[in-house]
Scaffold this active site. Structure first.
Site, PDB file in Angstrom:
ATOM      1  N   ASP A 196       7.574   1.396   2.239  1.00 28.73           N
ATOM      2  CA  ASP A 196       6.322   2.018   2.636  1.00 28.73           C
ATOM      3  C   ASP A 196       6.584   3.299   3.410  1.00 28.73           C
ATOM      4  O   ASP A 196       7.576   3.413   4.134  1.00 28.73           O
ATOM      5  CB  ASP A 196       5.533   1.024   3.499  1.00 28.73           C
ATOM      6  CG  ASP A 196       4.164   1.527   3.873  1.00 28.73           C
ATOM      7  OD1 ASP A 196       3.318   1.650   2.972  1.00 28.73           O
ATOM      8  OD2 ASP A 196       3.933   1.789   5.073  1.00 28.73           O
ATOM      9  N   GLU A 209       7.770   4.693  -1.715  1.00 26.35           N
ATOM     10  CA  GLU A 209       6.446   5.289  -1.703  1.00 26.35           C
ATOM     11  C   GLU A 209       6.557   6.627  -0.970  1.00 26.35           C
ATOM     12  O   GLU A 209       6.503   6.689   0.249  1.00 26.35           O
ATOM     13  CB  GLU A 209       5.426   4.389  -0.992  1.00 26.35           C
ATOM     14  CG  GLU A 209       4.027   4.987  -0.988  1.00 26.35           C
ATOM     15  CD  GLU A 209       3.265   4.786   0.319  1.00 26.35           C
ATOM     16  OE1 GLU A 209       2.036   4.910   0.296  1.00 26.35           O
ATOM     17  OE2 GLU A 209       3.912   4.535   1.359  1.00 26.35           O
TER      18      GLU A 209
END
Length: 556
Positions: free
Chosen positions: A272, A315
């Site tokens: 993330d 990401e």
């Protein structure tokens, strides 16, 4: 962390070697070799997928008094395991499950401007060493991973190293030497995207710090109350002695994250907010994860899925495949692939899905078999935090599936794509409208929506998914167009010792299909869409004219 729980089908030429050291013989010999470049990833918010244990719906004093779709709704790890055992994912051709972070979240709530919001999504860490009781237990997480592996499915664990959860009346801020709360990122340059807090009240881990820190007092008190303080502190000392790392915030979290790999055999990380940390840190996380997976495999040789290296996909919000290796911060560019990412999420595809298919397929194939030949991207049409998905109103569900599942590269199905789950939940604000509970009731009732039936949508996704899963050429092969009317193309994979070829036809046929340059006479081809088989005769196959999609390949 407390130690809670201390071949080949459909290939044109069979093979026994694989560049990525996959020991195919250790897997079911009736399955094709797995390739991350051709992965079909299913991504779900654990809390929104399936409730397997209603007794864990309201722990820690949490209430269901948040804004619309902003409370915990009951989905849990046991619910995912149930769907694995039912064969739901296998029927969909899924070979990788990506779950949101299962770690313990903040206990309270915060108001982001849309009413009370709890950490139902998993991105608001309070204790990296523990499983959140709303999701279940460490035992249940292990069972989920084991069941997935039994069914030939790998696990991607979503990990957060960038920030803690918000400060609430219930949850204190981590110490200042651990986190910063300002400046808040403005996202217009490297300096304003990395050494800053992502948003207000989301304390940013000081990953750039070179000052040693101790475990926060609140965390020591928590561990002591749970009877595991001595174990946790002992394991930390062992980790720092083994690695030689200074006791910096980033290394504590790297230790806690890789413990899940060491204990459970997690196959990879989805990282993330990857662009909001100094990129070199990802090499350090990857190094520890590789070591952890090797240790787990050595202790659990019967439970592993081959010997592929640990996988890490990032990401990097806003990255698109057209940028190839680089993400542009505005004032500088960074090559995240150079920091041990094997793939990046491709934020371009949701827009590219509106382009001509041949333009997209040929462009992606050129990049993935050229500059990015040692890497890949993960394409998607919708996700948990992208307010501009392809087909927001679920009006083009068959087109969405066809384009996504046939695009070169790995693909990500967001939970409910295959059931036309709403992305515009009534009464919600912000990202919550993308995160409605899984619409299982639509499937059981075969609901009608926008002129289609839900079971027909699911069947379409299943056929495309099984085609991808059985033929690595679909995502990892070289694309070549044969004709435009009907749209006919082939994908050929000749890599890592694998030889595979597929033929796809989109549109109506009005004559026998000439395949003499693709398949030998007497070759029997299977159509994954109709489940019929066809024999090549005089260089041609006679296909029925009542279909708009043919997915052809040579069966065993």
């Amino acid at each position: 962390m407390k130690q809670v729980l201390i071949i080949v089908l459909f290939l044109i030429t069979s093979c026994t070697s694989y560049k990525q050291e996959e020991k195919i013989g250790e897997e079911n010999s009736l399955k094709p070799p797995f390739m991350w470049e051709n992965a079909t990833v299913y991504f779900m918010l654990t809390d929104r997928f399936n409730n397997g244990d209603p007794t864990n719906d309201t722990p820690l004093g949490r209430k269901q008094d948040g804004g619309p779709l902003r409370s915990f709704l009951g989905g849990d790890l046991k619910g995912i395991t149930m769907k694995i055992e039912e064969g739901y994912f296998e029927d969909l051709g899924v070979n990788v499950l990506w779950i949101t972070p299962p770690i313990e979240q903040i206990h309270g709530f915060t108001d982001e401007g849309w009413g009370k919001t709890y950490g139902y999504h998993g991105y608001w860490a309070r204790d990296w060493t523990n499983i959140d009781p709303n999701y279940g237990t460490m035992v249940e997480l292990k069972e989920m991973v084991d069941k997935a592996h039994e069914h030939g499915i790998r696990i991607l664990l979503d990990v957060v190293l960038n920030h803690t959860g918000p400060v609430t009346p219930t949850d204190s801020q981590w110490p200042d030497e651990w986190v910063r709360i300002e400046p808040v990122c403005t996202h217009d340059s490297y300096e304003h995207a990395v050494p800053c807090a992502l948003v207000p009240n989301l304390p940013d881990i000081r990953t750039d710090s070179e000052i040693e820190v101790d475990i926060p007092g609140f965390l020591k008190d928590k561990w002591e109350g749970e009877g595991r303080l001595d174990i946790e502190m002992s394991e930390l000392e062992e980790f720092f002695n083994r690695t030689g790392y200074l006791k910096l915030p980033k290394y504590y979290i790297i230790k806690w994250l890789t413990d899940y790999v060491r204990e459970l055999g997690i196959d990879g990380f989805r990282v993330d907010t990857a662009k909001h940390l100094e990129a070199y840190i990802w090499r350090e996380l990857y190094k520890e994860a590789v070591q952890a997976l090797l240790e787990w495999r050595s202790k659990n040789p019967g439970n592993k899925l081959g010997d592929l290296d640990f996988y890490m996909v990032g990401e990097v919000y806003g990255y698109g495949i057209q940028g190839e290796f680089y993400y542009d911060y505005g004032d500088s560019v960074v090559n995240f692939f150079d920091h041990d990412f094997k793939a990046l999420i491709n934020f371009s595809f949701k827009a590219d899905a509106g382009r001509d298919m041949e333009d997209v397929f040929s462009e992606y194939s050129r990049i993935l078999n050229g500059p990015l030949s040692e890497y890949s991207v993960v394409n998607y049409i919708s996700s948990h935090d992208d307010g501009g998905p392809f087909d927001l109103n679920r009006e083009r569900v068959f087109e969405s599936a066809t384009k996504l599942m046939l695009t070169p590269g790995a693909v990500q199905i967001y939970y409910g794509d295959e059931l036309a789950r709403t992305l515009t939940a009534e009464g919600t604000k912000g990202d919550a409208h993308l995160r409605s509970y899984m619409n299982w009731e639509d499937l059981s009732s075969n609901a009608e929506k926008n002129g289609y039936r839900i079971t027909n949508v699911l069947e379409h996704w299943q056929k495309l998914g099984r085609f991808r899963n059985d033929h690595p050429a679909v995502g990892a092969g070289v694309h070549e167009m044969i004709s435009t009317e009907p749209y006919l193309f082939t994908r050929k994979l000749s890599r890592y010792g694998i030889e595979d070829r597929v033929l796809v036809c989109i549109g109506k046929l009005d004559q026998p299909l000439n395949v003499k340059d693709l398949f030998d006479n007497e070759t029997v081809l299977s159509d994954y869409y109709s489940n019929e088989t066809y024999r090549v005769t005089n260089g041609k196959i006679n296909l029925p004219q009542n279909q708009d999609l043919y997915l052809l390949a040579k069966p065993l």
